[in-house]
Design a protein around this motif. Structure first.
Motif, PDB file in Angstrom:
ATOM      1  N   GLN A 198      46.936-100.342  95.726  1.00 40.59           N
ATOM      2  CA  GLN A 198      46.639 -99.219  96.669  1.00 40.59           C
ATOM      3  C   GLN A 198      47.116 -99.307  97.834  1.00 40.59           C
ATOM      4  O   GLN A 198      47.109 -98.122  98.802  1.00 40.59           O
ATOM      5  N   ASP A 210      51.687 -97.654  99.136  1.00 41.49           N
ATOM      6  CA  ASP A 210      52.231 -96.371  99.765  1.00 41.49           C
ATOM      7  C   ASP A 210      53.040 -96.829 100.963  1.00 41.49           C
ATOM      8  O   ASP A 210      52.891 -97.913 101.647  1.00 41.49           O
ATOM      9  N   LYS A 223      54.322 -92.241  91.326  1.00 37.26           N
ATOM     10  CA  LYS A 223      54.853 -91.824  93.052  1.00 37.26           C
ATOM     11  C   LYS A 223      54.525 -92.714  93.970  1.00 37.26           C
ATOM     12  O   LYS A 223      55.463 -92.980  94.944  1.00 37.26           O
ATOM     13  N   ASN A 224      53.432 -93.273  93.869  1.00 35.03           N
ATOM     14  CA  ASN A 224      53.046 -94.367  95.004  1.00 35.03           C
ATOM     15  C   ASN A 224      53.736 -95.707  94.818  1.00 35.03           C
ATOM     16  O   ASN A 224      53.996 -96.119  95.908  1.00 35.03           O
ATOM     17  N   THR A 232      58.421 -88.128  95.156  1.00 35.32           N
ATOM     18  CA  THR A 232      57.315 -86.930  95.562  1.00 35.32           C
ATOM     19  C   THR A 232      57.539 -85.975  94.508  1.00 35.32           C
ATOM     20  O   THR A 232      56.608 -84.986  94.308  1.00 35.32           O
TER      21      THR A 232
END
Length: 379
Positions: A41, A44, A221-222, A227
């Motif tokens: 998490q 990013d 994506k993360n 994107t």
């Protein structure tokens, strides 16, 4: 054909085939300790650089004598192919080769002093899939552990399931614990936010049971800083990888995709239909910056020019590997097709030397040069 061919695994099987969820040696969320870990998490801000970015080194693996290659009497032949790839790559950047402790000396003799051989137990040679996928960001370098599970439990992977973690610990690189299961060969990026993947290898219960395509897309994506994700259908169950994108389509430069294509007069089959589907998607696709993609065909060799090659020989020139100042490409034995591929790839990678390498046994195993290598980017 005999041997552990990755396209033909369903037909003749492999000695170490596993089935079901119980085959996963190290799934998402597992933790054995001993390394710096970045929670998924918090991934990013990291991005997977394009392969054309400067490399610090290349990682490879030495197929051990107790692998399925040995059961097909191909162990020495495939080791010869891997030594050739390692030697040519080492002319342009450092190469670190993982080998079983008892085979380190033999691997060093085969590869020469230009290749660093380290004692790490492996099951096979496919470092693109078993090794970490490196990403860069504000905090420097990290590696994504995609939890290799033998391509959905199809091959023994007790040792290969630990390779990503082992490499990251050895290099003191933080490990990002991916919230899904995948392989490096299933990810192709342009470095500008576009990710190219096949649905067959990712939205698949043998890797990610219960996850929807949208959930997988969000996680990818993360993890790689994309994107825009372009999904190709691929082909499930016809080869051990469930059709990785790195044998089908590659970003050659910004907005340009090299698309592997069958030779002329190839009769329609499941593979030609997969090519056609990929072409139809890519013709209409735009990248993360809104550009319509330019497609360049990369014709495969004519099977009739390959002599005694097996019917499932993976003749994909798209499975090349970009290194510092060069591109390492396969040479299959169809002289016209080999020259044509070298010309096309060279034109799209200006300033890089095109270095052909014979990989007949690796290709008989359904893989290529890209499958056997994994780059660590230079910061």
């Amino acid at each position: 054909m005999k041997g552990p061919n990755r396209r033909a695994w369903l037909r003749f099987g492999a000695a170490g085939v596993l089935t079901g969820a119980g085959a996963v040696a190290c799934g998402p969320g597992s933790d054995q300790g001993g390394e710096e870990k970045v929670p998924a998490q918090e991934a990013d801000g990291w991005r997977m650089p394009p392969e054309t970015q400067q490399h610090k080194r290349t990682f490879m693996a030495w197929p051990p004598l107790d692998s399925d290659w040995a059961s097909a009497d191909l162990a020495e032949d495939v080791q010869r192919d891997i030594a050739g790839i390692a030697q040519r790559t080492a002319e342009f950047e450092p190469v670190v080769l993982l080998a079983a402790p008892k085979e380190v000396k033999a691997a060093q003799r085969a590869c020469g002093a230009g290749v660093e051989v380290i004692p790490v137990a492996v099951d096979d040679l496919w470092m693109r899939d078993t090794g970490p996928t490196f990403v860069t960001g504000p905090k420097g370098l990290a590696g994504v552990d995609l939890h290799f599970n033998g391509w959905g439990g199809k091959q023994e992977h007790e040792r290969d399931g630990r390779v990503a973690r082992t490499v990251l610990t050895r290099e003191h690189v933080p490990r990002i614990d991916a919230p899904l299961t995948a392989e490096g060969g299933s990810l192709e990026v342009d470095g500008q936010g576009t990710l190219l993947v096949t649905e067959s290898s990712l939205v698949n219960p043998n890797r990610n049971p219960g996850m929807s395509r949208d959930e997988i897309e969000a996680a990818l994506k993360n993890l790689v800083g994309a994107t825009k994700v372009i999904w190709l259908k691929g082909l499930r169950g016809e080869d051990i990888t469930d059709y990785h994108v790195d044998s089908l389509a590659r970003f050659a430069e910004n907005g340009v995709v090299l698309l592997s294509s069958p030779p002329r007069n190839t009769p329609p089959d499941v593979w030609t239909r997969a090519y056609d589907q990929a072409r139809s998607v890519l013709k209409e696709a735009t990248d993360a910056r809104g550009r319509r993609l330019e497609l360049v065909d990369l014709p495969e060799p004519d099977p009739t020019e390959l002599g005694s090659r097996g019917a499932d020989f993976l003749g994909s020139y798209a499975n090349y590997y970009v290194v510092n100042d060069a591109v390492i490409i396969p040479r299959f034995g169809d002289r016209k097709a080999d020259r044509n591929a070298a010309s096309i790839i060279g034109e799209l990678h200006p300033g890089r030397e095109v270095v052909p390498v014979e990989i007949h046994t690796v290709a008989e195993g359904g893989g290529g040069i890209h499958c056997a290598t994994q780059q660590q980017p230079e910061l």
